[in-house]
Design an enzyme around this catalytic site. Structure first.
Site, mmCIF file in Angstrom:
data_model
loop_
_atom_site.group_PDB
_atom_site.id
_atom_site.type_symbol
_atom_site.label_atom_id
_atom_site.label_comp_id
_atom_site.label_asym_id
_atom_site.label_seq_id
_atom_site.Cartn_x
_atom_site.Cartn_y
_atom_site.Cartn_z
ATOM 1 N N HIS A 61 32.510 -10.445 68.154
ATOM 2 C CA HIS A 61 31.373 -9.602 67.815
ATOM 3 C C HIS A 61 30.792 -9.015 69.098
ATOM 4 O O HIS A 61 30.955 -9.593 70.186
ATOM 5 C CB HIS A 61 30.299 -10.409 67.078
ATOM 6 N N GLU A 63 27.874 -8.975 70.342
ATOM 7 C CA GLU A 63 26.993 -9.886 71.084
ATOM 8 C C GLU A 63 27.803 -10.908 71.881
ATOM 9 O O GLU A 63 27.499 -11.199 73.037
ATOM 10 C CB GLU A 63 26.082 -10.663 70.125
ATOM 11 N N CYS A 91 24.548 -12.345 63.374
ATOM 12 C CA CYS A 91 24.984 -13.312 62.364
ATOM 13 C C CYS A 91 24.685 -14.729 62.871
ATOM 14 O O CYS A 91 24.180 -14.922 63.970
ATOM 15 C CB CYS A 91 26.482 -13.141 62.102
ATOM 16 N N CYS A 94 26.465 -15.590 66.274
ATOM 17 C CA CYS A 94 25.865 -14.944 67.439
ATOM 18 C C CYS A 94 24.459 -15.484 67.702
ATOM 19 O O CYS A 94 24.074 -15.658 68.865
ATOM 20 C CB CYS A 94 25.851 -13.443 67.256
HETATM 21 ZN ZN LIG Z 1 27.882 -12.033 65.065
#
Ligand SMILES: [Zn+2]
Length: 157
Positions: A61, A63, A91, A94
């Site tokens: 992701h 992040e 999410c 993260c």
């Molecule tokens: Zn994430």
């Protein structure tokens, strides 16, 4: 960027624009358009954009990529005194990494009503059970951050 004396709101918008540019890069690679920049002492020290498909990596992701990049550059997994700007509410994975990395602040654009872990579906960041508290702000350039996602999914339908 002209912000002297420092105006946190203006700074937040400016850094979110940088994150949006990275989200567009993700879209151009066929990835869900989410982008992130990590700022320390008012300087962007790391950036990331979504790449789980291309990287064959479910953890890739935006992040996570920005946090990994910053930790490598600083030689420290603790990213003290940093602010993460990300176009979409993080999410659970993260949000957990953000806490582990001891970030000072999180700024996100669009809320994620399906998977958001700041204050939408889960409250990992807003009601931390751990002893590290991350200051946070949502809804920065919310329209633009949401629109790039909607356009991406509309085009793929
Ligand atoms: Zn994430």
């Amino acid at each position: 960027m002209n912000s002297s004396p420092s105006d946190p709101q203006t700074d937040d918008d400016a850094y979110m624009h940088e994150a949006l540019a990275l989200a567009a890069r993700a879209a151009s690679e066929g990835e869900v358009p989410v982008g992130a920049v990590l700022v320390q002492h008012r300087r962007v020290i790391a950036q990331g954009w979504n790449q789980p498909i291309g990287g064959h990596d479910p953890s890739a992701h935006a992040e996570m990529i920005a946090l990994r990049d910053a930790a490598q550059k600083l030689g420290n997994y603790r990213l003290l005194g940093t602010t993460l700007y990300v176009t979409l509410e993080p999410c659970v994975m993260c949000a957990g990494a953000i806490i582990h990395a001891r970030l000072s602040r999180l700024v996100f654009g669009a809320s994620d009503p399906k998977a958001g872990a700041v204050n939408s579906v889960y409250d990992v960041i807003s009601k931390p059970r751990l002893n590290h508290i991350v200051e946070w702000r949502g809804g920065v350039l919310e329209q633009e951050c949401g629109a790039i996602l909607r356009d991406f999914f509309r085009a793929r339908r």
